[in-house]
Design a protein around this motif. Structure first.
Motif, mmCIF file in Angstrom:
data_model
loop_
_atom_site.group_PDB
_atom_site.id
_atom_site.type_symbol
_atom_site.label_atom_id
_atom_site.label_comp_id
_atom_site.label_asym_id
_atom_site.label_seq_id
_atom_site.Cartn_x
_atom_site.Cartn_y
_atom_site.Cartn_z
ATOM 1 N N ARG A 15 5.781 93.983 50.574
ATOM 2 C CA ARG A 15 6.952 93.096 50.476
ATOM 3 C C ARG A 15 8.171 93.770 51.101
ATOM 4 N N GLN A 16 8.386 95.032 50.785
ATOM 5 C CA GLN A 16 9.552 95.751 51.319
ATOM 6 C C GLN A 16 9.486 95.905 52.833
ATOM 7 N N ASP A 17 8.270 96.049 53.379
ATOM 8 C CA ASP A 17 8.087 96.227 54.817
ATOM 9 C C ASP A 17 7.874 94.903 55.552
ATOM 10 N N SER A 18 7.902 93.793 54.828
ATOM 11 C CA SER A 18 7.618 92.473 55.405
ATOM 12 C C SER A 18 6.261 92.453 56.103
ATOM 13 N N THR A 19 5.295 93.079 55.490
ATOM 14 C CA THR A 19 3.938 93.130 56.020
ATOM 15 C C THR A 19 3.093 92.059 55.339
ATOM 16 N N PRO A 20 2.472 91.180 56.121
ATOM 17 C CA PRO A 20 1.641 90.146 55.493
ATOM 18 C C PRO A 20 0.498 90.775 54.698
ATOM 19 N N MET A 21 0.257 90.226 53.521
ATOM 20 C CA MET A 21 -0.806 90.761 52.680
ATOM 21 C C MET A 21 -1.327 89.654 51.771
ATOM 22 N N ILE A 22 -2.603 89.577 51.648
ATOM 23 C CA ILE A 22 -3.220 88.681 50.677
ATOM 24 C C ILE A 22 -4.067 89.553 49.772
ATOM 25 N N LEU A 23 -3.878 89.401 48.487
ATOM 26 C CA LEU A 23 -4.619 90.191 47.504
ATOM 27 C C LEU A 23 -5.422 89.235 46.635
ATOM 28 N N PHE A 24 -6.712 89.419 46.602
ATOM 29 C CA PHE A 24 -7.584 88.635 45.737
ATOM 30 C C PHE A 24 -7.975 89.509 44.555
ATOM 31 N N VAL A 25 -7.793 88.971 43.369
ATOM 32 C CA VAL A 25 -8.090 89.712 42.156
ATOM 33 C C VAL A 25 -8.986 88.848 41.280
ATOM 34 N N GLY A 26 -10.024 89.444 40.737
ATOM 35 C CA GLY A 26 -10.888 88.717 39.809
ATOM 36 C C GLY A 26 -10.199 88.530 38.474
ATOM 37 N N GLN A 27 -10.588 87.503 37.759
ATOM 38 C CA GLN A 27 -10.008 87.220 36.449
ATOM 39 C C GLN A 27 -11.148 87.159 35.437
ATOM 40 N N ILE A 28 -10.805 87.297 34.199
ATOM 41 C CA ILE A 28 -11.808 87.212 33.142
ATOM 42 C C ILE A 28 -12.374 85.789 33.094
ATOM 43 N N ALA A 29 -13.448 85.609 32.357
ATOM 44 C CA ALA A 29 -14.070 84.288 32.246
ATOM 45 C C ALA A 29 -13.072 83.271 31.688
#
Length: 189
Positions: A15-29
Protein backbone atom coordinates in the motif's frame (compact mmCIF):
# COMPACT_ATOMS: atom_id res chain seq x y z
CA UNK A 1 -4.96 -17.25 11.07
CA UNK A 2 -1.19 -16.99 11.38
CA UNK A 3 -0.55 -16.97 7.63
CA UNK A 4 -2.74 -13.93 7.16
CA UNK A 5 -1.15 -12.06 10.05
CA UNK A 6 2.31 -12.85 8.64
CA UNK A 7 1.20 -11.24 5.37
CA UNK A 8 0.19 -7.99 7.10
CA UNK A 9 3.65 -6.40 6.75
CA UNK A 10 3.69 -7.14 3.03
CA UNK A 11 0.18 -5.71 2.57
CA UNK A 12 1.19 -2.53 4.40
CA UNK A 13 4.37 -2.11 2.35
CA UNK A 14 2.50 -2.73 -0.92
CA UNK A 15 0.00 0.00 0.00
CA UNK A 16 2.77 2.45 0.92
CA UNK A 17 4.65 1.71 -2.32
CA UNK A 18 1.48 1.74 -4.46
CA UNK A 19 2.32 -1.78 -5.59
CA UNK A 20 -0.62 -3.83 -6.86
CA UNK A 21 -1.23 -6.86 -4.69
CA UNK A 22 -3.96 -9.42 -4.31
CA UNK A 23 -3.91 -11.59 -1.21
CA UNK A 24 -6.06 -14.70 -0.96
CA UNK A 25 -6.57 -16.04 2.53
CA UNK A 26 -8.45 -19.16 3.56
CA UNK A 27 -11.21 -18.86 6.13
CA UNK A 28 -12.59 -21.30 8.64
CA UNK A 29 -15.63 -23.40 7.73
CA UNK A 30 -18.82 -21.38 7.27
CA UNK A 31 -20.66 -23.19 10.04
CA UNK A 32 -17.93 -22.15 12.51
CA UNK A 33 -17.93 -18.43 11.69
CA UNK A 34 -18.59 -15.86 14.40
CA UNK A 35 -18.07 -18.45 17.14
CA UNK A 36 -14.49 -17.47 17.96
CA UNK A 37 -13.26 -20.64 16.31
CA UNK A 38 -9.57 -21.51 16.35
CA UNK A 39 -7.66 -19.10 14.08
CA UNK A 40 -10.78 -17.16 13.05
CA UNK A 41 -10.08 -13.56 12.03
CA UNK A 42 -12.25 -10.76 10.72
CA UNK A 43 -10.13 -10.11 7.63
CA UNK A 44 -12.01 -6.93 6.73
CA UNK A 45 -11.15 -5.46 10.12
CA UNK A 46 -7.55 -6.70 10.12
CA UNK A 47 -6.66 -5.55 6.60
CA UNK A 48 -9.23 -2.78 6.07
CA UNK A 49 -6.98 0.02 7.36
CA UNK A 50 -3.86 -1.10 5.51
CA UNK A 51 -5.27 -2.12 2.11
CA UNK A 52 -7.15 -0.22 -0.57
CA UNK A 53 -9.91 -2.82 -0.41
CA UNK A 54 -10.48 -5.75 1.89
CA UNK A 55 -13.43 -8.07 1.55
CA UNK A 56 -14.51 -11.59 2.19
CA UNK A 57 -16.16 -13.47 -0.62
CA UNK A 58 -19.02 -15.57 0.64
CA UNK A 59 -20.33 -16.46 -2.83
CA UNK A 60 -17.70 -16.61 -5.60
CA UNK A 61 -20.45 -16.42 -8.25
CA UNK A 62 -22.03 -13.23 -6.84
CA UNK A 63 -22.47 -10.50 -9.43
CA UNK A 64 -20.34 -7.94 -7.56
CA UNK A 65 -17.46 -10.45 -7.49
CA UNK A 66 -17.81 -11.17 -11.22
CA UNK A 67 -17.93 -7.45 -12.13
CA UNK A 68 -14.94 -6.61 -9.94
CA UNK A 69 -13.01 -9.52 -11.44
CA UNK A 70 -13.93 -8.49 -14.99
CA UNK A 71 -12.93 -4.82 -14.45
CA UNK A 72 -9.60 -5.91 -12.92
CA UNK A 73 -8.89 -8.26 -15.81
CA UNK A 74 -9.71 -5.52 -18.35
CA UNK A 75 -7.37 -3.11 -16.57
CA UNK A 76 -4.68 -5.79 -16.93
CA UNK A 77 -5.44 -6.18 -20.66
CA UNK A 78 -6.87 -9.70 -20.24
CA UNK A 79 -10.09 -9.10 -22.18
CA UNK A 80 -10.93 -12.68 -23.14
CA UNK A 81 -10.83 -13.77 -19.48
CA UNK A 82 -12.83 -10.68 -18.53
CA UNK A 83 -15.49 -11.60 -21.08
CA UNK A 84 -15.95 -14.98 -19.37
CA UNK A 85 -16.65 -13.20 -16.06
CA UNK A 86 -19.07 -10.81 -17.78
CA UNK A 87 -20.89 -13.75 -19.35
CA UNK A 88 -21.40 -15.34 -15.91
CA UNK A 89 -23.52 -12.38 -14.84
CA UNK A 90 -27.27 -12.77 -14.87
CA UNK A 91 -29.01 -11.00 -17.74
CA UNK A 92 -30.82 -9.01 -15.03
CA UNK A 93 -27.56 -7.30 -13.99
CA UNK A 94 -27.64 -3.92 -15.74
CA UNK A 95 -23.84 -3.77 -16.20
CA UNK A 96 -23.63 -7.16 -17.94
CA UNK A 97 -23.90 -5.79 -21.48
CA UNK A 98 -21.50 -2.90 -20.77
CA UNK A 99 -19.04 -5.41 -19.35
CA UNK A 100 -19.35 -7.69 -22.40
CA UNK A 101 -19.08 -4.77 -24.84
CA UNK A 102 -15.92 -3.43 -23.22
CA UNK A 103 -14.36 -6.90 -23.22
CA UNK A 104 -15.24 -7.38 -26.90
CA UNK A 105 -13.74 -3.99 -27.81
CA UNK A 106 -10.57 -4.88 -25.93
CA UNK A 107 -10.26 -8.06 -28.01
CA UNK A 108 -10.50 -6.03 -31.22
CA UNK A 109 -14.05 -7.24 -31.93
CA UNK A 110 -15.18 -3.69 -32.62
CA UNK A 111 -18.44 -4.45 -34.47
CA UNK A 112 -19.51 -6.90 -31.74
CA UNK A 113 -18.56 -4.44 -29.00
CA UNK A 114 -20.47 -1.56 -30.61
CA UNK A 115 -23.56 -3.73 -31.16
CA UNK A 116 -23.46 -4.95 -27.54
CA UNK A 117 -23.05 -1.40 -26.19
CA UNK A 118 -25.87 -0.12 -28.42
CA UNK A 119 -28.17 -2.81 -27.06
CA UNK A 120 -27.08 -1.99 -23.51
CA UNK A 121 -27.70 1.73 -24.01
CA UNK A 122 -31.18 1.01 -25.37
CA UNK A 123 -32.02 -1.31 -22.47
CA UNK A 124 -30.60 0.50 -19.42
CA UNK A 125 -29.79 4.19 -18.98
CA UNK A 126 -26.18 4.49 -17.90
CA UNK A 127 -24.03 7.50 -18.91
CA UNK A 128 -20.87 5.41 -18.70
CA UNK A 129 -22.30 2.87 -21.17
CA UNK A 130 -23.14 5.76 -23.49
CA UNK A 131 -19.59 7.04 -23.03
CA UNK A 132 -18.02 3.71 -23.94
CA UNK A 133 -20.33 3.49 -26.96
CA UNK A 134 -19.37 7.00 -28.11
CA UNK A 135 -15.68 6.22 -27.54
CA UNK A 136 -15.96 3.03 -29.61
CA UNK A 137 -17.86 4.77 -32.41
CA UNK A 138 -15.28 7.56 -32.61
CA UNK A 139 -12.35 5.11 -32.65
CA UNK A 140 -14.10 3.01 -35.31
CA UNK A 141 -14.35 6.01 -37.64
CA UNK A 142 -17.98 6.89 -36.90
CA UNK A 143 -16.98 10.31 -35.62
CA UNK A 144 -20.20 12.05 -36.71
CA UNK A 145 -22.27 9.68 -34.57
CA UNK A 146 -19.93 10.19 -31.59
CA UNK A 147 -20.11 13.97 -31.99
CA UNK A 148 -23.90 13.77 -32.14
CA UNK A 149 -23.87 11.84 -28.85
CA UNK A 150 -21.55 14.29 -27.10
CA UNK A 151 -23.68 17.24 -28.23
CA UNK A 152 -26.40 16.02 -25.83
CA UNK A 153 -24.45 14.48 -22.93
CA UNK A 154 -26.06 12.87 -19.91
CA UNK A 155 -23.06 13.41 -17.65
CA UNK A 156 -19.38 14.33 -17.54
CA UNK A 157 -18.27 10.68 -17.41
CA UNK A 158 -19.98 10.12 -20.77
CA UNK A 159 -18.37 13.29 -22.17
CA UNK A 160 -14.89 12.36 -20.95
CA UNK A 161 -15.00 8.99 -22.68
CA UNK A 162 -16.41 10.32 -25.95
CA UNK A 163 -13.98 13.24 -26.12
CA UNK A 164 -11.12 10.81 -25.45
CA UNK A 165 -12.35 8.69 -28.36
CA UNK A 166 -12.50 11.78 -30.56
CA UNK A 167 -8.96 12.72 -29.52
CA UNK A 168 -10.07 16.03 -27.93
CA UNK A 169 -7.72 16.06 -24.96
CA UNK A 170 -8.75 19.47 -23.60
CA UNK A 171 -12.47 18.69 -23.49
CA UNK A 172 -11.82 15.23 -22.07
CA UNK A 173 -9.76 16.75 -19.24
CA UNK A 174 -12.42 19.41 -18.63
CA UNK A 175 -15.05 16.67 -18.30
CA UNK A 176 -12.78 14.68 -15.95
CA UNK A 177 -12.35 17.77 -13.77
CA UNK A 178 -16.13 18.13 -13.58
CA UNK A 179 -16.34 14.45 -12.62
CA UNK A 180 -13.76 14.99 -9.87
CA UNK A 181 -15.83 17.83 -8.47
CA UNK A 182 -18.67 15.32 -7.95
CA UNK A 183 -16.53 13.00 -5.85
CA UNK A 184 -14.99 9.57 -6.35
CA UNK A 185 -16.06 7.84 -9.55
CA UNK A 186 -14.71 5.12 -11.82
CA UNK A 187 -13.74 6.01 -15.38
CA UNK A 188 -11.57 4.12 -17.79
CA UNK A 189 -11.14 2.55 -21.17
Amino acid sequence: GPGATNAAAGVHIARQDSTPMILFVGQIAREMREREAFQELDYRAVFGTMAKWATEIDDPLASDVQIASAWSLMEAGRYKEAERHCAMLSSEVSLRAQCLGRAQLGQGRVADGIATLQAAAAEHFNPQTLGFLGYALARAGQRDEAQRMVADPKGPNEEALIYAGLGDKDRAIDALERMAARGAQRAGV
